[in-house]
Motif scaffolding. Structure first.
Motif, mmCIF file in Angstrom:
data_model
loop_
_atom_site.group_PDB
_atom_site.id
_atom_site.type_symbol
_atom_site.label_atom_id
_atom_site.label_comp_id
_atom_site.label_asym_id
_atom_site.label_seq_id
_atom_site.Cartn_x
_atom_site.Cartn_y
_atom_site.Cartn_z
ATOM 1 N N PRO A 29 77.767 47.582 30.795
ATOM 2 C CA PRO A 29 77.345 46.260 30.314
ATOM 3 C C PRO A 29 76.676 45.415 31.399
ATOM 4 C CG PRO A 29 79.552 46.769 29.507
ATOM 5 C CD PRO A 29 79.193 47.832 30.510
ATOM 6 N N GLU A 42 74.984 36.380 27.444
ATOM 7 C CA GLU A 42 74.720 36.822 26.075
ATOM 8 C C GLU A 42 73.275 37.283 25.985
ATOM 9 O OE1 GLU A 42 73.260 37.019 22.218
ATOM 10 O OE2 GLU A 42 72.718 35.278 23.444
ATOM 11 N N ILE A 47 72.184 44.101 22.904
ATOM 12 C CA ILE A 47 72.977 44.518 21.748
ATOM 13 C C ILE A 47 72.147 45.391 20.822
ATOM 14 C CG2 ILE A 47 74.220 43.698 19.713
ATOM 15 C CD1 ILE A 47 74.930 41.175 21.332
ATOM 16 N N TYR A 261 80.291 43.182 24.726
ATOM 17 C CA TYR A 261 79.425 42.000 24.680
ATOM 18 C C TYR A 261 80.187 40.785 24.159
ATOM 19 C CZ TYR A 261 75.743 45.412 25.445
ATOM 20 O OH TYR A 261 74.969 46.411 25.976
#
Length: 438
Positions: A29, A42, A47, A261
């Motif tokens: 990540p 974010e 994603i 996430y």
């Protein structure tokens, strides 16, 4: 004795391979976010790219996994293990060299293509190897030990990540992947079932041999859609196990695509915290599969153990989705002491419906169905995750996509209740061509 040595070498091979692949999970990540959205917690692009990668891998694996399983029945498990273990080294090497934007995109493309062959392949070939060498009465215990070894590698891999820099993590992972390949080629003996074994075995029936025979087939080693359908139609227990496997995978892929996430956006988790979370999960899974499963399975039976594991899997996902404090995910991971019962029991139930020289094809079929879930799940959960982590969410529920994963696990739980123990068939005959399990 030779089979016991073979299993010990198989366990070590699986440990080394999984260690190499699991130790990079906490770092992914951060690497992805740094390459695509530097300085942010974010990132919708990350994603969506992760979801697209999983869907593409699932689509390819849906075709490739049954083929590899069928080829392993013909050419042997060791030969086919060499393929994914060799190709799986390359993506690790790329990120070991650099993790800049262009290196990341190179890794992304190469990983997507290679994972079509490697994703889950080593695990199901290892299960087929176990079936070749372990009688039915001990199979679920050995499957549990295998899963426990994977969990142990998960623990040690993530624990190692806590003390390594990101660059060193990928360098060590690439080195361990090479060592696992060399170890397997040098020490693991070949295991291959032949047709004579099936004739002598009185515990299981070769389902495809029960099915109507075909007069000709263009590619004998390429399992057709008819072969897969035949496996599902010939045994109602196998078809129910396949349905459970599908919904388990939908839930698992959904939560893996969302959780990191979600935690990064909600609680600003980093590589070390992800590693801590995974260590807890791995330790709980190891205790479950290597200690509790051999004790509880003879008492409760595989079917009840499967249902118990799925029920607690639903509970774990609900806890994740409603986490109001950073310690809640750690508490949720403790539930994996119970919920990791599910997959070893499911694989064992499925293996008992299939003859010994079709185990590669059958395990490949289950893995292919799980791969189909890898297509469906990201298409559903990636947009949900991105939407509910953004400012444009229709209502405030950051863990909504994880809650939806819990719903999929609940469907698997309900389906698992319908699986009943069946008496083992007593023959394995090609002449029994038109018999079908009622």
């Amino acid at each position: 004795m030779e089979k016991q040595f073979g299993l010990s070498h198989l366990f070590m091979t699986v440990f080394l391979y999984c260690f190499a692949n699991f130790m990079v999970v906490p770092a992914k990540p951060d690497v992805t976010m740094a390459a695509l959205c530097p300085g942010k917690d974010e990132c919708s692009l990350a994603i969506y790219l992760t979801g697209a990668q999983q869907a593409i891998i699932g689509l390819g694996s849906l075709v490739v996994m049954p083929l590899i399983g069928n080829l392993s029945d013909t050419y042997g498990r060791k030969v086919m293990l060499t393929v994914p273990m060799t190709f799986g080294i390359l993506p690790l090497v790329i990120l070991a060299c650099s993790r800049t934007k262009y290196f990341f995109y190179t890794y992304y493309v190469l990983k997507t293509v290679i994972a079509i062959v490697t994703e889950g392949c080593v695990q199901f070939l290892a299960l087929a190897y176990v079936v070749d060498n372990v009688p039915q009465s001990r199979r679920v215990s050995v499957f549990g030990i295998m899963s426990g070894i994977e969990s142990a590698s998960f623990v040690f891999g993530n624990f190692s990540t806590r003390f390594l820099s990101t660059s060193a993590t990928f360098q060590v992972a690439a080195s361990m992947a090479v060592i696992s390949l060399v170890y397997m080629r040098v020490f693991l003996p070949e295991s291959m079932m032949n047709s004579s074994v099936c004739a002598k075995n009185t515990e299981t029936t070769c389902l495809l041999e029960k099915a109507p025979t075909k007069k000709w087939q263009l590619f004998k080693n390429l399992p057709s859609v008819d072969d897969t359908i035949c496996l599902l139609r010939t045994s109602s227990t196998f078809s129910k196990a396949a349905a459970v496997a599908f919904f388990i995978s939908v839930a698992d892929v959904g939560i893996h695509a969302s959780l990191n996430y979600y935690l990064k956006a909600q609680f600003h988790f980093n590589k070390d915290q992800f590693a801590d979370l995974m260590i807890i999960f791995g330790i709980a899974g190891s205790i479950s599969q290597m200690i509790l499963m051999p004790i509880l399975t003879p008492l409760l039976g595989e079917e009840k153990m499967l249902s118990i594991g799925l029920f607690f899997s639903c509970a774990r996902m609900v806890l994740y989705s409603t986490a109001w404090a950073p310690w809640v995910p750690y508490a949720a991971d403790m539930i994996s002491v119970v919920d990791t019962f599910a997959m070893p029991c499911l694989r064992s139930i499925a293996s008992k419906q299939i003859g010994p020289n079709e185990q590669g094809k059958a395990q490949g079929c289950i893995t292919g169905i799980c791969s189909f879930a890898n297509i469906v799940s990201p298409l559903a959960f990636s947009p949900l995750t991105a939407l509910f982590l953004s400012d444009s969410a229709p209502f405030y529920f950051p863990g909504f996509s994880i809650m939806c994963s819990g719903f999929a696990a609940m469907i698997a739980f309900i389906q698992s209740i319908m699986i009943r123990a069946t008496a083992p068939p007593t023959s394995c005959s090609i002449d029994n061509s038109n018999s079908v399990e009622p």
